[in-house]
Design a protein around this motif. Structure first.
Motif, PDB file in Angstrom:
ATOM      1  N   ILE A  53      -5.685-103.226 -45.320  1.00  9.03           N
ATOM      2  CA  ILE A  53      -5.507-101.779 -45.155  1.00  9.03           C
ATOM      3  C   ILE A  53      -4.059-101.410 -45.445  1.00  9.03           C
ATOM      4  CG2 ILE A  53      -5.535 -99.864 -43.506  1.00  9.03           C
ATOM      5  CD1 ILE A  53      -7.843-101.436 -42.064  1.00  9.03           C
ATOM      6  N   ALA A  54      -3.120-102.139 -44.843  1.00  2.00           N
ATOM      7  CA  ALA A  54      -1.694-101.846 -45.031  1.00  2.00           C
ATOM      8  C   ALA A  54      -1.301-101.947 -46.497  1.00  2.00           C
ATOM      9  CB  ALA A  54      -0.850-102.792 -44.179  1.00  2.00           C
ATOM     10  N   ARG A  55      -1.834-102.950 -47.193  1.00  2.00           N
ATOM     11  CA  ARG A  55      -1.506-103.160 -48.607  1.00  2.00           C
ATOM     12  C   ARG A  55      -2.038-102.016 -49.480  1.00  2.00           C
ATOM     13  NH1 ARG A  55      -1.553-108.135 -48.434  1.00  2.00           N
ATOM     14  NH2 ARG A  55      -3.746-108.501 -48.188  1.00  2.00           N
ATOM     15  N   SER A  56      -3.190-101.458 -49.117  1.00  2.00           N
ATOM     16  CA  SER A  56      -3.824-100.408 -49.916  1.00  2.00           C
ATOM     17  C   SER A  56      -3.402 -98.997 -49.514  1.00  2.00           C
ATOM     18  CB  SER A  56      -5.348-100.511 -49.793  1.00  2.00           C
ATOM     19  OG  SER A  56      -5.809-101.736 -50.299  1.00  2.00           O
ATOM     20  N   ALA A  57      -2.818 -98.858 -48.335  1.00  2.00           N
ATOM     21  CA  ALA A  57      -2.527 -97.527 -47.786  1.00  2.00           C
ATOM     22  C   ALA A  57      -1.398 -96.831 -48.525  1.00  2.00           C
ATOM     23  CB  ALA A  57      -2.177 -97.635 -46.309  1.00  2.00           C
ATOM     24  N   GLN A  58      -1.541 -95.523 -48.626  1.00  2.00           N
ATOM     25  CA  GLN A  58      -0.474 -94.692 -49.171  1.00  2.00           C
ATOM     26  C   GLN A  58       0.218 -93.930 -48.049  1.00  2.00           C
ATOM     27  OE1 GLN A  58      -2.173 -92.331 -52.292  1.00  2.00           O
ATOM     28  NE2 GLN A  58      -2.504 -94.095 -53.601  1.00  2.00           N
ATOM     29  N   VAL A  59      -0.137 -94.261 -46.819  1.00  6.02           N
ATOM     30  CA  VAL A  59       0.542 -93.738 -45.633  1.00  6.02           C
ATOM     31  C   VAL A  59       1.161 -94.931 -44.926  1.00  6.02           C
ATOM     32  CG1 VAL A  59      -1.030 -91.786 -45.370  1.00  6.02           C
ATOM     33  CG2 VAL A  59      -1.557 -93.915 -44.211  1.00  6.02           C
ATOM     34  N   GLY A  60       2.083 -94.666 -44.002  1.00  8.05           N
ATOM     35  CA  GLY A  60       2.733 -95.754 -43.289  1.00  8.05           C
ATOM     36  C   GLY A  60       1.771 -96.453 -42.346  1.00  8.05           C
ATOM     37  N   VAL A  61       1.646 -97.758 -42.496  1.00  5.51           N
ATOM     38  CA  VAL A  61       0.787 -98.564 -41.635  1.00  5.51           C
ATOM     39  C   VAL A  61       1.605 -99.734 -41.112  1.00  5.51           C
ATOM     40  CG1 VAL A  61      -1.222-100.079 -41.568  1.00  5.51           C
ATOM     41  CG2 VAL A  61      -1.358 -97.926 -42.811  1.00  5.51           C
ATOM     42  N   SER A  62       1.518 -99.956 -39.823  1.00  8.15           N
ATOM     43  CA  SER A  62       2.209-101.067 -39.186  1.00  8.15           C
ATOM     44  C   SER A  62       1.172-101.983 -38.533  1.00  8.15           C
ATOM     45  CB  SER A  62       3.179-100.538 -38.128  1.00  8.15           C
ATOM     46  OG  SER A  62       3.720-101.610 -37.392  1.00  8.15           O
ATOM     47  N   VAL A  63       1.106-103.210 -39.000  1.00  7.69           N
ATOM     48  CA  VAL A  63       0.202-104.191 -38.404  1.00  7.69           C
ATOM     49  C   VAL A  63       0.947-104.838 -37.248  1.00  7.69           C
ATOM     50  CG1 VAL A  63      -1.106-106.302 -38.814  1.00  7.69           C
ATOM     51  CG2 VAL A  63      -0.941-104.556 -40.620  1.00  7.69           C
ATOM     52  N   ILE A 140     -10.894 -97.925 -45.994  1.00 11.88           N
ATOM     53  CA  ILE A 140     -10.257 -97.436 -44.776  1.00 11.88           C
ATOM     54  C   ILE A 140      -8.881 -96.846 -45.098  1.00 11.88           C
ATOM     55  CG2 ILE A 140      -9.367 -98.113 -42.508  1.00 11.88           C
ATOM     56  CD1 ILE A 140     -11.706-100.259 -42.526  1.00 11.88           C
ATOM     57  N   ALA A 141      -8.149 -97.482 -46.004  1.00 12.52           N
ATOM     58  CA  ALA A 141      -6.843 -96.948 -46.422  1.00 12.52           C
ATOM     59  C   ALA A 141      -7.008 -95.569 -47.051  1.00 12.52           C
ATOM     60  CB  ALA A 141      -6.164 -97.908 -47.402  1.00 12.52           C
ATOM     61  N   ASP A 142      -8.038 -95.375 -47.872  1.00 18.99           N
ATOM     62  CA  ASP A 142      -8.311 -94.057 -48.458  1.00 18.99           C
ATOM     63  C   ASP A 142      -8.623 -93.030 -47.372  1.00 18.99           C
ATOM     64  OD1 ASP A 142      -7.881 -94.841 -51.076  1.00 18.99           O
ATOM     65  OD2 ASP A 142     -10.009 -95.155 -51.517  1.00 18.99           O
ATOM     66  N   TRP A 143      -9.401 -93.435 -46.384  1.00 20.85           N
ATOM     67  CA  TRP A 143      -9.762 -92.537 -45.285  1.00 20.85           C
ATOM     68  C   TRP A 143      -8.521 -92.130 -44.489  1.00 20.85           C
ATOM     69  CZ3 TRP A 143      -9.350 -93.616 -39.987  1.00 20.85           C
ATOM     70  CH2 TRP A 143      -9.958 -92.683 -39.130  1.00 20.85           C
ATOM     71  N   LEU A 144      -7.563 -93.036 -44.330  1.00 19.62           N
ATOM     72  CA  LEU A 144      -6.349 -92.737 -43.569  1.00 19.62           C
ATOM     73  C   LEU A 144      -5.518 -91.607 -44.186  1.00 19.62           C
ATOM     74  CD1 LEU A 144      -5.032 -96.217 -42.401  1.00 19.62           C
ATOM     75  CD2 LEU A 144      -5.720 -94.296 -40.942  1.00 19.62           C
ATOM     76  N   LYS A 145      -5.687 -91.344 -45.478  1.00 26.50           N
ATOM     77  CA  LYS A 145      -4.960 -90.245 -46.127  1.00 26.50           C
ATOM     78  C   LYS A 145      -5.358 -88.909 -45.514  1.00 26.50           C
ATOM     79  CE  LYS A 145      -5.255 -92.474 -50.570  1.00 26.50           C
ATOM     80  NZ  LYS A 145      -5.819 -92.301 -51.905  1.00 26.50           N
ATOM     81  N   ASP A 146      -6.626 -88.783 -45.125  1.00 23.32           N
ATOM     82  CA  ASP A 146      -7.146 -87.542 -44.553  1.00 23.32           C
ATOM     83  C   ASP A 146      -8.278 -87.883 -43.584  1.00 23.32           C
ATOM     84  OD1 ASP A 146      -7.539 -84.839 -44.079  1.00 23.32           O
ATOM     85  OD2 ASP A 146      -8.840 -84.582 -45.823  1.00 23.32           O
ATOM     86  N   PRO A 147      -7.938 -88.424 -42.421  1.00 26.19           N
ATOM     87  CA  PRO A 147      -8.975 -88.886 -41.487  1.00 26.19           C
ATOM     88  C   PRO A 147      -9.811 -87.748 -40.921  1.00 26.19           C
ATOM     89  CG  PRO A 147      -6.794 -89.068 -40.492  1.00 26.19           C
ATOM     90  CD  PRO A 147      -6.583 -88.638 -41.909  1.00 26.19           C
ATOM     91  N   THR A 148     -11.093 -88.030 -40.763  1.00 23.20           N
ATOM     92  CA  THR A 148     -12.025 -87.076 -40.189  1.00 23.20           C
ATOM     93  C   THR A 148     -12.836 -87.793 -39.098  1.00 23.20           C
ATOM     94  OG1 THR A 148     -13.722 -87.649 -41.822  1.00 23.20           O
ATOM     95  CG2 THR A 148     -12.273 -85.771 -42.343  1.00 23.20           C
ATOM     96  N   LEU A 149     -13.532 -87.028 -38.309  1.00 23.55           N
ATOM     97  CA  LEU A 149     -14.410 -87.591 -37.300  1.00 23.55           C
ATOM     98  C   LEU A 149     -15.754 -87.937 -37.932  1.00 23.55           C
ATOM     99  CD1 LEU A 149     -13.611 -85.211 -34.325  1.00 23.55           C
ATOM    100  CD2 LEU A 149     -13.085 -87.652 -34.450  1.00 23.55           C
ATOM    101  N   ASP A 150     -16.332 -89.048 -37.490  1.00 25.02           N
ATOM    102  CA  ASP A 150     -17.684 -89.482 -37.883  1.00 25.02           C
ATOM    103  C   ASP A 150     -17.844 -89.688 -39.387  1.00 25.02           C
ATOM    104  OD1 ASP A 150     -18.497 -89.319 -35.166  1.00 25.02           O
ATOM    105  OD2 ASP A 150     -18.819 -87.168 -35.395  1.00 25.02           O
ATOM    106  N   ALA A 151     -16.819 -90.174 -40.054  1.00 24.62           N
ATOM    107  CA  ALA A 151     -16.887 -90.416 -41.491  1.00 24.62           C
ATOM    108  C   ALA A 151     -17.752 -91.642 -41.766  1.00 24.62           C
ATOM    109  CB  ALA A 151     -15.499 -90.627 -42.066  1.00 24.62           C
ATOM    110  N   LYS A 152     -18.462 -91.612 -42.872  1.00 25.01           N
ATOM    111  CA  LYS A 152     -19.244 -92.760 -43.359  1.00 25.01           C
ATOM    112  C   LYS A 152     -18.567 -93.249 -44.628  1.00 25.01           C
ATOM    113  CE  LYS A 152     -22.549 -92.036 -40.351  1.00 25.01           C
ATOM    114  NZ  LYS A 152     -22.123 -92.367 -39.019  1.00 25.01           N
ATOM    115  N   LEU A 153     -17.991 -94.433 -44.557  1.00 23.48           N
ATOM    116  CA  LEU A 153     -17.256 -94.976 -45.698  1.00 23.48           C
ATOM    117  C   LEU A 153     -18.089 -96.041 -46.386  1.00 23.48           C
ATOM    118  CD1 LEU A 153     -13.804 -95.513 -43.946  1.00 23.48           C
ATOM    119  CD2 LEU A 153     -14.722 -93.418 -44.889  1.00 23.48           C
TER     120      LEU A 153
END
Length: 153
Positions: A53-63, A140-153
């Protein structure tokens, strides 16, 4: 005077970006009864999912290795809710994994998802799960750009 304003603005933007960081526990646990003993002990894809997720994310992610309950700010917690992986590549049919996740910001639920991927690639169960972990990490990294409730990925 001009230099002081530049430093002040840089400091403010650093503080703002630090609050946008999403913390993710390093290991994604399995839900009770999910996965065989072999999958749980021999495959480490659940330890790689956060890194994917961190590698693919375009937002800041801290493992992090910290307990999620001790982290303030944005925290993504996940649990593996389904896994089916049998060695044998396409001879043994589809392999799949499903992950449920919740994003909290300061304790408030601000997003949730169920991510599901399947594959017939890879000859080993662990190899299949590694591939699924990479695909799930991207989703999941794509979803983190614009998170929503109850998303189906």
């Amino acid at each position: 005077m001009k230099k002081m304003w530049v430093f002040a603005l840089v400091g403010i933007s650093s503080i703002a970006s630090a609050t946008d960081v999403v913390s993710i526990p390093r290991v994604t646990p399995y839900a009770d009864g999910v996965g065989t003993d072999d999958v749980r002990t021999k495959c480490d894809w659940n330890s790689k999912l956060s890194e994917n997720i961190a590698r693919s994310a375009q937002v800041g992610v801290s493992v992090t290795d910290m307990d999620a309950s001790h982290i303030s700010g944005k925290v993504l917690t996940m649990k593996i809710t389904q896994v089916h992986a049998i060695a044998g590549g396409n001879v043994t049919g589809y392999k799949w994994a499903e992950v449920h996740g919740e994003l909290h910001d300061g304790g408030k639920l601000v997003g949730s998802f169920v991510a599901h991927q399947h594959t017939m690639a890879a000859w080993t169960a662990c190899g299949s799960l590694d591939r699924l972990g990479k695909e799930l990490g991207e989703d999941i990294a794509d979803w983190l750009k614009d998170p929503t409730l109850d998303a189906k990925l």
